[in-house]
Design a protein around this motif. Structure first.
Motif, PDB file in Angstrom:
ATOM      1  N   ARG A  80       0.921  -1.211   0.065  1.00 29.79           N
ATOM      2  CA  ARG A  80       0.125  -0.124  -0.021  1.00 29.79           C
ATOM      3  C   ARG A  80       0.940   1.177  -0.012  1.00 29.79           C
ATOM      4  O   ARG A  80       0.568   2.156  -0.692  1.00 29.79           O
ATOM      5  N   TRP A  81       1.791   1.363   0.930  1.00 24.67           N
ATOM      6  CA  TRP A  81       2.759   2.521   0.790  1.00 24.67           C
ATOM      7  C   TRP A  81       4.055   2.177   0.050  1.00 24.67           C
ATOM      8  O   TRP A  81       4.545   1.044   0.035  1.00 24.67           O
ATOM      9  N   ARG A  82       4.418   3.034  -0.833  1.00 30.53           N
ATOM     10  CA  ARG A  82       5.854   3.223  -1.685  1.00 30.53           C
ATOM     11  C   ARG A  82       6.392   4.259  -1.349  1.00 30.53           C
ATOM     12  O   ARG A  82       5.824   5.317  -1.138  1.00 30.53           O
ATOM     13  N   ALA A  83       7.707   3.991  -1.219  1.00 31.52           N
ATOM     14  CA  ALA A  83       8.633   5.213  -0.829  1.00 31.52           C
ATOM     15  C   ALA A  83       8.757   6.247  -1.745  1.00 31.52           C
ATOM     16  O   ALA A  83       8.961   5.794  -3.066  1.00 31.52           O
ATOM     17  N   PRO A  84       8.417   7.375  -1.415  1.00 30.65           N
ATOM     18  CA  PRO A  84       8.233   8.455  -2.295  1.00 30.65           C
ATOM     19  C   PRO A  84       9.600   9.106  -2.719  1.00 30.65           C
ATOM     20  O   PRO A  84       9.782   9.893  -3.479  1.00 30.65           O
ATOM     21  N   TYR A 144      -3.694  -3.020  18.563  1.00 27.80           N
ATOM     22  CA  TYR A 144      -3.515  -1.725  17.549  1.00 27.80           C
ATOM     23  C   TYR A 144      -4.334  -1.811  16.278  1.00 27.80           C
ATOM     24  O   TYR A 144      -4.498  -2.890  15.684  1.00 27.80           O
ATOM     25  N   ASP A 145      -4.971  -0.827  16.122  1.00 30.22           N
ATOM     26  CA  ASP A 145      -6.152  -0.964  14.809  1.00 30.22           C
ATOM     27  C   ASP A 145      -5.566  -0.840  13.659  1.00 30.22           C
ATOM     28  O   ASP A 145      -4.664  -0.499  13.205  1.00 30.22           O
ATOM     29  N   ARG A 146      -5.973  -2.228  13.179  1.00 34.35           N
ATOM     30  CA  ARG A 146      -5.524  -2.746  11.760  1.00 34.35           C
ATOM     31  C   ARG A 146      -5.819  -1.690  10.564  1.00 34.35           C
ATOM     32  O   ARG A 146      -5.253  -1.655   9.640  1.00 34.35           O
ATOM     33  N   HIS A 147      -6.891  -0.863  10.877  1.00 34.77           N
ATOM     34  CA  HIS A 147      -7.492   0.170  10.124  1.00 34.77           C
ATOM     35  C   HIS A 147      -6.596   1.240   9.818  1.00 34.77           C
ATOM     36  O   HIS A 147      -6.949   2.244   9.003  1.00 34.77           O
ATOM     37  N   ALA A 148      -5.714   1.541  10.810  1.00 35.44           N
ATOM     38  CA  ALA A 148      -4.792   2.578  10.823  1.00 35.44           C
ATOM     39  C   ALA A 148      -4.155   2.958   9.060  1.00 35.44           C
ATOM     40  O   ALA A 148      -3.595   2.011   8.769  1.00 35.44           O
ATOM     41  N   ILE A 149      -4.461   4.067   8.704  1.00 37.72           N
ATOM     42  CA  ILE A 149      -3.987   4.306   7.321  1.00 37.72           C
ATOM     43  C   ILE A 149      -2.500   4.913   7.321  1.00 37.72           C
ATOM     44  O   ILE A 149      -1.988   5.370   8.393  1.00 37.72           O
ATOM     45  N   ASP A 150      -1.853   4.930   6.184  1.00 30.95           N
ATOM     46  CA  ASP A 150      -0.694   5.736   6.087  1.00 30.95           C
ATOM     47  C   ASP A 150      -0.813   7.186   6.736  1.00 30.95           C
ATOM     48  O   ASP A 150      -1.874   7.715   6.082  1.00 30.95           O
ATOM     49  N   GLY A 151       0.204   7.480   7.330  1.00 29.61           N
ATOM     50  CA  GLY A 151       0.058   8.839   7.891  1.00 29.61           C
ATOM     51  C   GLY A 151      -0.513   9.032   9.291  1.00 29.61           C
ATOM     52  O   GLY A 151      -0.173  10.014   9.992  1.00 29.61           O
ATOM     53  N   GLY A 169       2.506   1.939   5.463  1.00 24.96           N
ATOM     54  CA  GLY A 169       2.202   0.480   5.251  1.00 24.96           C
ATOM     55  C   GLY A 169       1.262  -0.327   6.330  1.00 24.96           C
ATOM     56  O   GLY A 169       0.880   0.332   7.274  1.00 24.96           O
ATOM     57  N   LYS A 170       0.407  -1.195   5.816  1.00 24.37           N
ATOM     58  CA  LYS A 170      -0.441  -1.865   6.511  1.00 24.37           C
ATOM     59  C   LYS A 170      -0.014  -2.293   7.781  1.00 24.37           C
ATOM     60  O   LYS A 170       1.117  -2.748   7.925  1.00 24.37           O
ATOM     61  N   VAL A 171      -0.502  -2.316   8.910  1.00 26.91           N
ATOM     62  CA  VAL A 171      -0.313  -3.062  10.263  1.00 26.91           C
ATOM     63  C   VAL A 171      -0.629  -4.387  10.089  1.00 26.91           C
ATOM     64  O   VAL A 171      -1.478  -5.169   9.472  1.00 26.91           O
ATOM     65  N   SER A 172       0.515  -5.101  10.554  1.00 31.12           N
ATOM     66  CA  SER A 172       0.456  -6.652  10.577  1.00 31.12           C
ATOM     67  C   SER A 172      -0.054  -7.248  11.848  1.00 31.12           C
ATOM     68  O   SER A 172      -0.110  -6.260  12.895  1.00 31.12           O
TER      69      SER A 172
END
Length: 368
Positions: free
Chosen positions: A259-263, A279-286, A300-303
């Motif tokens: 989901r997250w790619r290094a800018p 910890y909430d799996r729905h946490a978004i990038d940022g 990136g997504k929470v594992s």
């Protein structure tokens, strides 16, 4: 060496927040709400930290109340949802609990019971929340009936719950408040109405008792903070450490689904904390995080057992660097759990009560 994820519980902050609730309503008493294991903080340690301050505690169920009694907590305990079956009245009587009644069968059970001592009873009114409580047109009849049952009932109060006391559009709150004021005046009844937002923002709701809940744990329940809510202190700090660092080229992905790619050329820290810890799996990038006391964010997504954060702009971040997922860092920086919750599209209550048992609670403060 043990896994570095811990939930630090600051009992001094808990006491500070309780005293703030008390000071905001000097003509009221404040029952400290400890339901759901004190919102995930540990009901027994929190009760012990508050027992010299709070004249009463509140829980959701008989099981929660008995847990406190078996730990030696002698402070009065209110059952916010009352009994769930008639047989529980024996435990109410044995442990000297206070009782909420919100249904006809509860009243019938109470009036058929013969306690050793009359039971302090709070009559719940559905003033507009439409969950528990009696219709306002039934309240006077029930109040008079309970009031006359002196062998079963003592210290009778009216109780209700506000649906929008936290809102920037409080018209519905005022409607509920007006209804409860009318009932209280008509019956000469003491009240318990104010939840955390009403305690913080609506002095007209302060009654004989108030019920501060989430504010005790440092979360601001108001849609817009006020001076009182800004004085709250976080009680739980969820802290961990970086366990690995990855060097990534521009465009490289991180985590499940990429989901997250290094800018840009980036450094990503891997943190020992995941949805298996609560910890909430729905946490978004940022989603904000503190590393070495400095702000950064999830990448990136929470594992299940790990999450990843962008530490490109924190050059001293390395294996072993401290991470605060919410709460107070060692340098004094604070990451509000309310801010984290907004990025997860949830509320602080969910995050706090969702921290799972495998995360050790570590208590400190003068009542620990």
């Amino acid at each position: 060496m043990s896994r570095p994820l811990v939930a630090d519980i600051d009992l001094d902050a808990l006491r500070h927040n309780y005293m703030l609730a008390r000071d905001l309503a000097p003509d009221s008493q404040a029952v400290a709400v400890l339901k759901a294991d004190a919102y995930g903080h540990g009901a027994i340690p929190c009760a012990r930290a508050l027992e010299d301050l709070a004249p009463a505690l509140a829980v959701a169920s008989i099981e929660e109340a008995v847990t406190l009694r078996e730990a030696g907590i002698a402070t009065p305990v209110l059952l916010l949802e009352g009994i769930f079956e008639t047989s529980e009245l024996e435990l109410v009587d044995r442990h000297g609990l206070w009782l909420t009644v919100h249904s006809e069968w509860q009243i019938e059970a109470l009036l058929s019971f013969r306690p050793r001592q009359p039971i302090p009873t709070w009559l719940k009114v559905d003033s507009g929340m439409h969950r528990l409580g009696f219709s306002p047109d039934r309240v006077e009849t029930l109040w008079r009936r309970l009031q006359s049952a002196t062998a079963q009932v003592t210290d009778l109060h009216l109780m209700s719950h506000f649906a929008t006391a936290d809102s920037l559009q409080p018209e519905y709150f005022h409607r509920q408040m007006q209804l409860m004021k009318m009932l209280s005046e008509r019956l000469g009844a003491p009240t318990c109405l104010a939840n955390s937002p009403a305690t913080l923002a609506w002095p007209q709701a302060h009654g004989a008792w108030n019920r501060p809940g989430v504010m005790l744990y440092g979360s601001d329940p108001l849609e817009a903070a006020n001076g009182a809510s800004r004085a709250l202190k976080p009680v739980m700090t969820l802290r961990s450490r970086i366990i690995a660092v990855q060097e990534l080229a521009t465009g490289e992905p991180v985590g499940y689904g990429g989901r997250w790619r290094a800018p840009r050329p980036s450094r990503v820290g891997v943190v020992a904390c995941g949805y298996g810890d609560g910890y909430d799996r729905h946490a978004i990038d940022g989603t904000p995080v503190l590393v070495e006391g400095q702000p950064t964010c999830i990448a990136g997504k929470v594992s299940m057992d790990m999450l990843t954060v962008d530490v490109t702009d924190i050059p001293n971040a390395a294996i072993g660097s401290p991470v605060v997922l919410w709460g107070r860092a060692d340098n004094g920086a604070v990451l509000s759990i309310d801010d984290v919750a907004r990025y997860c599209d949830t509320i602080s209550y969910t995050l706090l009560t969702g921290v799972l048992p495998r995360v050790p609670r570590r208590y400190h403060g003068n009542r620990a």
